[in-house]
Design an enzyme around this catalytic site. Structure first.
Site, PDB file in Angstrom:
ATOM      1  N   ASP A 135       0.819  -1.209   0.000  1.00 29.15           N
ATOM      2  CA  ASP A 135       0.000   0.000   0.000  1.00 29.15           C
ATOM      3  C   ASP A 135       0.856   1.262   0.000  1.00 29.15           C
ATOM      4  O   ASP A 135       1.991   1.249   0.486  1.00 29.15           O
ATOM      5  CB  ASP A 135      -0.905   0.027   1.234  1.00 29.15           C
ATOM      6  N   ARG A 185      -1.997  -0.983  -8.393  1.00 26.77           N
ATOM      7  CA  ARG A 185      -3.327  -0.530  -7.978  1.00 26.77           C
ATOM      8  C   ARG A 185      -3.353   0.996  -7.998  1.00 26.77           C
ATOM      9  O   ARG A 185      -2.503   1.645  -7.382  1.00 26.77           O
ATOM     10  CB  ARG A 185      -3.653  -1.028  -6.573  1.00 26.77           C
TER      11      ARG A 185
END
Length: 309
Positions: A135, A185
């Protein structure tokens, strides 16, 4: 934007954290966005999603750790999650997402420490036939985070990266990462960033998201469109068709508990869909960022508190 900024600032206030987390009605609302506090809760969520064709990425909540012991506990929690996922036989349909701040990134020598502790998690994921997505957090951590991803990809090329369209630098980062085999992502971003490094208006963030999405979709990598915005999801489908992408060469990612019916509808229609499933006792920071992202989330929270009071 002012409400979002206030909420994000609130997420750092210990007194407010204690007040919110100590309220029983809050826990009931949090259950919409967080699978539960234990690994068993997370596995139950996995079992509820995968029959509908929805893949998952598990996030063990906890960030901004303050000592090495906490960071090691994060590593161990992810190793336990991967061990528990293995018997389900889901392979890449069940991966994990990690925040490097939970692996000690902000501690002295934190870059090296986070890499040292996250590496065995990535190794365990690869051994189990799945992978890890790293992330992205605040803008000050981007260089360290991308450097860690690059290092991990030397032996585990499927390690995923995350980019936030709100940051000015992200178009260049997207171009650098839009290479063969690269899993990226793309999200809009949920951190309170200064105007010197980030777009501040929703319109500008959306426009940047669309530009970055086109960069990723036109390249040879594996784009992961992280968005609940119908316009962005539709744009992802349009770009996939425009660039003749096979259905298994990209995916849509949405958060657990947000637009669940749409997640099922997309999966049934043939789109690869992955739900981001957070779990763990340290849910406060994650929850507040979900509130800050959309006014509708705040309204839902307040209505729930009123109806339960």
């Amino acid at each position: 934007m002012l409400l979002s900024k206030a909420l994000l600032a609130a997420s750092r206030r210990p007194a407010l954290r204690r007040a919110v987390t100590g309220t029983p009605t809050t826990r009931e609302v949090v259950d919409r966005f967080v699978a539960g506090e234990t690994l068993d809760d997370a596995l139950a969520a996995v079992r509820s999603l995968t029959p509908d064709g929805i893949a998952v990425t598990l996030d063990h909540l906890g960030e901004d750790v303050t000592d090495r012991a906490q960071a090691r506990r994060t590593r161990d929690a992810y190793l336990a999650a991967l061990e528990a996922l293995a018997p389900l036989g889901l392979g890449p349909a069940a991966e994990v997402s990690v925040k490097l701040s939970a692996f000690g990134q902000a501690l002295p020598d934190g870059h090296d420490l986070a890499l040292e502790l996250v590496r065995p998690v990535v190794e365990a994921a690869s051994a189990g036939g799945t992978t890890v997505t790293v992330d992205m957090e605040e803008s000050r951590t981007v260089d360290s985070t991308l450097a860690t991803v690059a290092e991990l990809r030397k032996e585990h090329p499927g390690t995923g990266a995350v980019l936030q369209s709100m940051l000015f630098r992200t178009e260049d980062d997207a171009k650098a990462l839009a290479v063969s085999g690269s899993r990226v992502r793309l999200v809009k971003g949920a951190y309170d960033e200064p105007g010197t490094v980030a777009h501040r208006s929703r319109k500008d963030v959306d426009a940047a998201y669309a530009r970055c999405l086109e960069i990723l979709m036109s390249g040879p990598g594996y784009p992961m469109a992280g968005s609940h915005d119908p316009a962005m999801v539709q744009r992802a489908h349009e770009l996939a068709a425009q660039h003749s992408r096979a259905a298994d060469s990209w995916e849509v990612q949405m958060l657990y508990g947000i637009r669940p019916d749409e997640q099922r509808r997309l999966a049934a229609a043939g789109t690869r869909v992955r739900a981001y499933v957070p779990y763990g006792a340290d849910w406060y920071g994650y929850f507040v960022r979900r509130l800050a992202e959309r006014p509708a989330n705040v309204a839902f929270f307040l209505r729930s508190l009123l109806t339960r009071s």
